[in-house]
Design an enzyme around this catalytic site. Structure first.
Site, PDB file in Angstrom:
ATOM      1  N   ASP A   1       0.809  -1.226   0.000  1.00  0.00           N
ATOM      2  CA  ASP A   1       0.000   0.000   0.000  1.00  0.00           C
ATOM      3  C   ASP A   1       0.840   1.273   0.000  1.00  0.00           C
ATOM      4  OD1 ASP A   1       0.726  -0.895   2.614  1.00  0.00           O
ATOM      5  OD2 ASP A   1      -0.673   0.539   3.509  1.00  0.00           O
TER       6      ASP A   1
ATOM      7  N   GLU B   1      -0.754  -1.990   5.081  1.00  0.00           N
ATOM      8  CA  GLU B   1       0.194  -1.976   6.210  1.00  0.00           C
ATOM      9  C   GLU B   1       0.056  -0.707   7.017  1.00  0.00           C
ATOM     10  OE1 GLU B   1       3.197  -1.043   8.771  1.00  0.00           O
ATOM     11  OE2 GLU B   1       3.029   0.110   6.928  1.00  0.00           O
TER      12      GLU B   1
HETATM   13 ZN   LIG Z   1       4.813   3.797   6.313  1.00  0.00          ZN
HETATM   14 ZN   LIG Z   2       6.386   1.127   5.493  1.00  0.00          ZN
END
Ligand SMILES: [Zn+2]
Ligand SMILES: [Zn+2]
Length: 393
Positions: free
Chosen positions: A79, A136
């Site tokens: 991401d 994440e």
């Molecule tokens: Zn980050």
């Molecule tokens: Zn990262």
């Protein structure tokens, strides 16, 4: 670092073009549709068994070779962030307001490079599981994949993660056993006072005064209540009320962020916070609600995998370029949730000491360093070959 140590040297150009393509087309957490489709397509092209849609947009690739009983999980994140990119180079983001400012474009690419090399030339016996996780930055992608049966469907003995680190030279690695990165909790305290006329405060209970006492008292959690040997941070970052120029507020909301390097400290911060809020509210005869949500757990590196990861890095870049007992970082990382489910090790790989490669993660003018691609992917290849030794003939 000597060139022949790099297993994926011949993939340098190819990886650079994958990385720049990901960089041009960044996607936010759980929206990594193009990225995950590309990852899945490439893995299939390399001959891996591919599973799409694991925990939303997550992808898992499996490479089985020989009859070795061991298995290993390697994890990358896909991401990007809601940042307007300031870089002007050719591969700058095509999507205004979205940017790969944490280098996940590079992480994804390094793991793809390793998968390609291992599929073609890997000398190992056992099962390598390539985990491409979504979201994440939210701390939600890892838990989503785990809840979707990641480690039941694809059991692994241990799981490994890597993050680029600006300011560290390319060719250096850093890790540590134990707490590597902090937990993050988001808290919100809603104070229900009684609003009234600014000139007649005795008719109400001013939520600002109650809130201000809470803000002050929260400072004592770290300074007076935690063991000084334990790291923690409690930051109130927002103080919102419904007051006006001549109206005392009846409501106040405090929001903030708390970090800790072990679960007990995080739990203690929450307990003390609830105690302080209840005590101050009782003194003023008002009520409050406290929500305390731990979004990221502490990233805990297990001793065995950390030793083996550090050894693997030493083979690659030499003893002097691997710090196996670095200081913990108070930032947070979704890999924590995987390392809770399985023994794991998270390692930092230097991203460079100059220009965009040295700017802090999440800066609008940061960039992942393509010079790290062959090194990072070779780290993965060697780790698989080390952990899943080929049967001797
Ligand atoms: Zn980050
Ligand atoms: Zn990262």
């Amino acid at each position: 670092m000597s060139g022949d140590m790099l297993k994926t040297q011949d993939l340098r150009q190819e990886m650079s073009s994958w990385r720049r393509d990901f960089h041009r087309h960044p996607e936010l957490g759980f929206e990594e549709h193009r990225t995950s489709a590309r990852v899945a397509e490439l893995l299939e092209g390399f001959g891996l068994e591919v599973h799409r849609g694991v925990g939303g947009t997550g992808v898992v690739g499996v490479l089985q070779r020989g009859n070795g009983p061991a298995s290993i999980g390697l994890r990358a994140d896909m991401d990007a962030l809601p940042i307007v990119e300031q870089n002007q180079f050719g591969h700058r983001s095509r999507h205004d307001g979205v940017m790969h400012a944490c280098g996940h474009d590079g992480h994804t690419t390094m793991l793809l490079g390793a998968a390609k090399h291992l599929a073609e030339n890997g000398e190992f016996s056992g099962r390598a599981v390539f985990i491409f996780q979504p979201a994440e930055e939210h701390g939600k992608g890892g838990p989503a994949m785990i809840a979707d049966g990641l480690f039941e469907q694809f059991p692994v003995d241990a799981v490994y993660g890597m993050h680029n680190m600006p300011g560290m030279a390319v060719g250096t690695f850093a890790t540590r056993a134990g707490a590597m990165m902090a937990s993050e909790a988001l808290f919100e305290i809603e104070i229900a006072g009684r609003g009234g006329h600014a000139a007649m405060p005795h008719h109400g209970v001013d939520a600002i005064v109650v809130g201000a006492q809470i803000v002050n008292a929260l400072q004592t959690i770290v300074s007076r209540k935690l063991d000084p040997g334990n790291n923690g941070v409690v930051s109130v970052t927002e103080f919102i009320t419904d007051g006006q120029r001549n109206v005392l507020p009846g409501r106040a909301t405090l929001k903030g962020d708390a970090r800790a390097l072990n679960r007990q400290v995080n739990g203690e911060i929450e307990r003390k916070m609830r105690q302080i809020v209840a005590g101050i509210c009782a003194a003023h005869d008002v009520t409050a609600t406290v929500s305390y949500e731990t979004v990221f757990e502490v990233t805990m590196n297990a001793a065995g995998p950390t030793d083996r990861a550090a050894n693997n890095a030493r083979v690659l870049v030499g003893q002097g370029n691997v710090d196996a007992d670095c200081a913990p970082v108070l930032g947070s990382e979704d890999f924590a949730h995987m390392a809770l489910a399985r023994p794991g090790c998270f390692i930092f790989a230097g991203n460079g000491t100059e220009g965009a490669h040295a700017r802090p993660l999440h800066s609008a003018n940061y960039d992942f360093n393509d010079a790290l691609l062959t090194l990072g992917s070779s780290y993965w290849v060697r780790l698989v070959e080390q952990e899943l030794p080929a049967e001797s003939l």
